[in-house]
Design a protein around this motif. Structure first.
Motif, PDB file in Angstrom:
ATOM      1  N   ASP A 101       0.849  -1.191   0.000  1.00  0.00           N
ATOM      2  CA  ASP A 101       0.000   0.000   0.000  1.00  0.00           C
ATOM      3  C   ASP A 101       0.887   1.244   0.000  1.00  0.00           C
ATOM      4  OD1 ASP A 101      -1.786   2.046   0.406  1.00  0.00           O
ATOM      5  OD2 ASP A 101      -2.557   1.297   2.315  1.00  0.00           O
ATOM      6  N   LEU A 102       0.896   1.964  -1.127  1.00  0.00           N
ATOM      7  CA  LEU A 102       1.708   3.173  -1.265  1.00  0.00           C
ATOM      8  C   LEU A 102       0.867   4.445  -1.192  1.00  0.00           C
ATOM      9  CD1 LEU A 102       3.967   2.041  -4.255  1.00  0.00           C
ATOM     10  CD2 LEU A 102       4.491   1.887  -1.816  1.00  0.00           C
ATOM     11  N   SER A 103      -0.371   4.319  -0.779  1.00  0.00           N
ATOM     12  CA  SER A 103      -1.285   5.463  -0.838  1.00  0.00           C
ATOM     13  C   SER A 103      -0.880   6.607   0.083  1.00  0.00           C
ATOM     14  CB  SER A 103      -2.709   5.014  -0.502  1.00  0.00           C
ATOM     15  OG  SER A 103      -2.784   4.483   0.821  1.00  0.00           O
ATOM     16  N   ALA A 104      -0.090   6.325   1.120  1.00  0.00           N
ATOM     17  CA  ALA A 104       0.322   7.380   2.044  1.00  0.00           C
ATOM     18  C   ALA A 104       1.678   7.986   1.690  1.00  0.00           C
ATOM     19  CB  ALA A 104       0.362   6.848   3.483  1.00  0.00           C
ATOM     20  N   MET A 105       2.269   7.571   0.575  1.00  0.00           N
ATOM     21  CA  MET A 105       3.489   8.214   0.111  1.00  0.00           C
ATOM     22  C   MET A 105       3.133   9.555  -0.528  1.00  0.00           C
ATOM     23  SD  MET A 105       6.158   6.373   0.831  1.00  0.00           S
ATOM     24  CE  MET A 105       7.385   7.161  -0.222  1.00  0.00           C
ATOM     25  N   ALA A 106       4.029  10.535  -0.391  1.00  0.00           N
ATOM     26  CA  ALA A 106       3.800  11.839  -1.008  1.00  0.00           C
ATOM     27  C   ALA A 106       3.621  11.666  -2.510  1.00  0.00           C
ATOM     28  CB  ALA A 106       4.963  12.777  -0.713  1.00  0.00           C
ATOM     29  N   ALA A 107       2.675  12.393  -3.061  1.00  0.00           N
ATOM     30  CA  ALA A 107       2.381  12.283  -4.494  1.00  0.00           C
ATOM     31  C   ALA A 107       3.624  12.587  -5.318  1.00  0.00           C
ATOM     32  CB  ALA A 107       1.252  13.236  -4.872  1.00  0.00           C
ATOM     33  N   GLY A 108       3.863  11.752  -6.333  1.00  0.00           N
ATOM     34  CA  GLY A 108       4.984  11.984  -7.232  1.00  0.00           C
ATOM     35  C   GLY A 108       6.347  11.688  -6.646  1.00  0.00           C
ATOM     36  N   THR A 109       6.405  10.891  -5.574  1.00  0.00           N
ATOM     37  CA  THR A 109       7.692  10.587  -4.941  1.00  0.00           C
ATOM     38  C   THR A 109       8.620   9.859  -5.913  1.00  0.00           C
ATOM     39  OG1 THR A 109       6.771  10.457  -2.706  1.00  0.00           O
ATOM     40  CG2 THR A 109       8.847   9.304  -3.093  1.00  0.00           C
ATOM     41  N   VAL A 110       9.812  10.391  -6.088  1.00  0.00           N
ATOM     42  CA  VAL A 110      10.847   9.768  -6.914  1.00  0.00           C
ATOM     43  C   VAL A 110      12.127   9.703  -6.090  1.00  0.00           C
ATOM     44  CG1 VAL A 110      12.230   9.913  -9.011  1.00  0.00           C
ATOM     45  CG2 VAL A 110       9.830  10.602  -9.064  1.00  0.00           C
ATOM     46  N   PHE A 111      12.692   8.522  -5.981  1.00  0.00           N
ATOM     47  CA  PHE A 111      13.918   8.323  -5.221  1.00  0.00           C
ATOM     48  C   PHE A 111      15.135   8.453  -6.129  1.00  0.00           C
ATOM     49  CE2 PHE A 111      10.618   5.683  -3.278  1.00  0.00           C
ATOM     50  CZ  PHE A 111      10.641   6.152  -1.970  1.00  0.00           C
ATOM     51  N   ASP A 112      16.221   9.012  -5.594  1.00  0.00           N
ATOM     52  CA  ASP A 112      17.471   8.951  -6.347  1.00  0.00           C
ATOM     53  C   ASP A 112      17.924   7.494  -6.396  1.00  0.00           C
ATOM     54  OD1 ASP A 112      19.070   8.307  -4.002  1.00  0.00           O
ATOM     55  OD2 ASP A 112      19.107  10.435  -3.506  1.00  0.00           O
ATOM     56  N   ALA A 113      18.944   7.211  -7.209  1.00  0.00           N
ATOM     57  CA  ALA A 113      19.317   5.823  -7.478  1.00  0.00           C
ATOM     58  C   ALA A 113      19.644   5.057  -6.204  1.00  0.00           C
ATOM     59  CB  ALA A 113      20.499   5.783  -8.445  1.00  0.00           C
ATOM     60  N   ALA A 114      20.413   5.664  -5.299  1.00  0.00           N
ATOM     61  CA  ALA A 114      20.812   4.962  -4.081  1.00  0.00           C
ATOM     62  C   ALA A 114      19.629   4.730  -3.160  1.00  0.00           C
ATOM     63  CB  ALA A 114      21.904   5.756  -3.358  1.00  0.00           C
ATOM     64  N   ALA A 115      18.777   5.737  -2.996  1.00  0.00           N
ATOM     65  CA  ALA A 115      17.617   5.603  -2.118  1.00  0.00           C
ATOM     66  C   ALA A 115      16.588   4.644  -2.701  1.00  0.00           C
ATOM     67  CB  ALA A 115      16.985   6.966  -1.858  1.00  0.00           C
ATOM     68  N   ALA A 116      16.516   4.561  -4.026  1.00  0.00           N
ATOM     69  CA  ALA A 116      15.565   3.646  -4.660  1.00  0.00           C
ATOM     70  C   ALA A 116      15.872   2.204  -4.273  1.00  0.00           C
ATOM     71  CB  ALA A 116      15.620   3.808  -6.177  1.00  0.00           C
ATOM     72  N   ARG A 117      17.149   1.845  -4.270  1.00  0.00           N
ATOM     73  CA  ARG A 117      17.503   0.479  -3.870  1.00  0.00           C
ATOM     74  C   ARG A 117      17.128   0.228  -2.418  1.00  0.00           C
ATOM     75  NH1 ARG A 117      23.455  -1.954  -4.712  1.00  0.00           N
ATOM     76  NH2 ARG A 117      24.054  -0.186  -3.408  1.00  0.00           N
ATOM     77  N   VAL A 118      17.324   1.234  -1.559  1.00  0.00           N
ATOM     78  CA  VAL A 118      16.967   1.094  -0.152  1.00  0.00           C
ATOM     79  C   VAL A 118      15.460   0.877  -0.003  1.00  0.00           C
ATOM     80  CG1 VAL A 118      16.954   2.232   2.096  1.00  0.00           C
ATOM     81  CG2 VAL A 118      18.936   2.472   0.588  1.00  0.00           C
ATOM     82  N   PHE A 119      14.670   1.680  -0.694  1.00  0.00           N
ATOM     83  CA  PHE A 119      13.219   1.568  -0.601  1.00  0.00           C
ATOM     84  C   PHE A 119      12.756   0.188  -1.067  1.00  0.00           C
ATOM     85  CE2 PHE A 119       8.880   2.194  -2.224  1.00  0.00           C
ATOM     86  CZ  PHE A 119       8.278   2.793  -1.124  1.00  0.00           C
TER      87      PHE A 119
END
Length: 214
Positions: A101-119
């Motif tokens: 469930d990603l509905s509570a993530m801020a709209a349009g959230t984009v992670f940088d490359a390093a943070a994307a792997r963490v997420f």
């Protein structure tokens, strides 16, 4: 890895290789079964049987699993939106039994490359904390995000909690083996991305938070 025993880097590489083989075995087995079924159908002169559908299912599963494993274990190379990460994890987190469930993530959230792997790694570790299935709820933004897990017997995996309590992540990963690899790797990836992992205690299962600047 400063406090790790000699040979730890090689052992960690072996664990990653074992985990990759384990995670690819399931979908590859579907293809192997399809090939055997195709052989039997050909011997019986059957056309339009089940083999081709099974082969397609297996190839799609392999492709999806490879994309996930590349994002988890390969070098971070590109930003990733929260929804894209969720799409990679769905069907894989918790053995496919965990709802994301990603509905509570801020709209349009984009992670940088390093943070994307963490997420993405955190989504998969959250799935490991739901042995009987359940729901993974994500909230926050690209530089400060939190995970809640809800389900029968929900609990964060022991290798993750050990590392968050101060144990050496490489030593914990080696002791836990391939199935316990992702928790320690999540913490290592978080450090590389300048994200601080912590468990927020409260009623029920603690929340896992990862934030820049703590």
């Amino acid at each position: 890895m400063g406090g790790s025993e000699p040979g730890a880097v090689q052992r960690l590489a072996e664990l990653v290789a074992s985990r990759l083989c384990h995670d690819l075995n399931g979908p590859l087995s579907i293809i192997a079964s399809a090939a055997e079924l195709a052989r039997l159908e050909a011997e019986q002169g059957l056309t339009g049987g089940e083999a081709m559908g099974l082969m397609l299912e297996g190839s799609q599963a392999v492709a999806a699993r490879v994309r996930l494993l590349r994002a988890l274990f390969g070098s971070p190379v590109c930003p990733l939106a929260a929804e894209e990460a969720g799409a990679l994890a769905r069907g894989n987190a918790g053995g496919g039994r965990a709802e994301i469930d990603l509905s509570a993530m801020a709209a349009g959230t984009v992670f940088d490359a390093a943070a994307a792997r963490v997420f993405l790694a955190a989504l998969m570790v959250a799935g490991e904390g739901l042995p009987r299935g359940g729901r993974i709820r994500c909230l926050g933004r690209a530089d400060d995000f939190t995970f809640a897990i809800d389900g029968q017997n929900a609990a964060w995996p022991a290798p993750l909690t050990a590392v968050l309590a101060g144990d050496d992540p490489v030593a914990v990963a080696i002791a836990a083996g391939p199935r316990g690899l992702l928790g320690p790797l999540l913490v290592l990836a978080a450090r590389a991305a300048d994200l601080v992992p912590s468990l927020l205690m409260g009623p029920g299962v603690p929340l896992l938070r990862l934030a820049r600047g703590g």
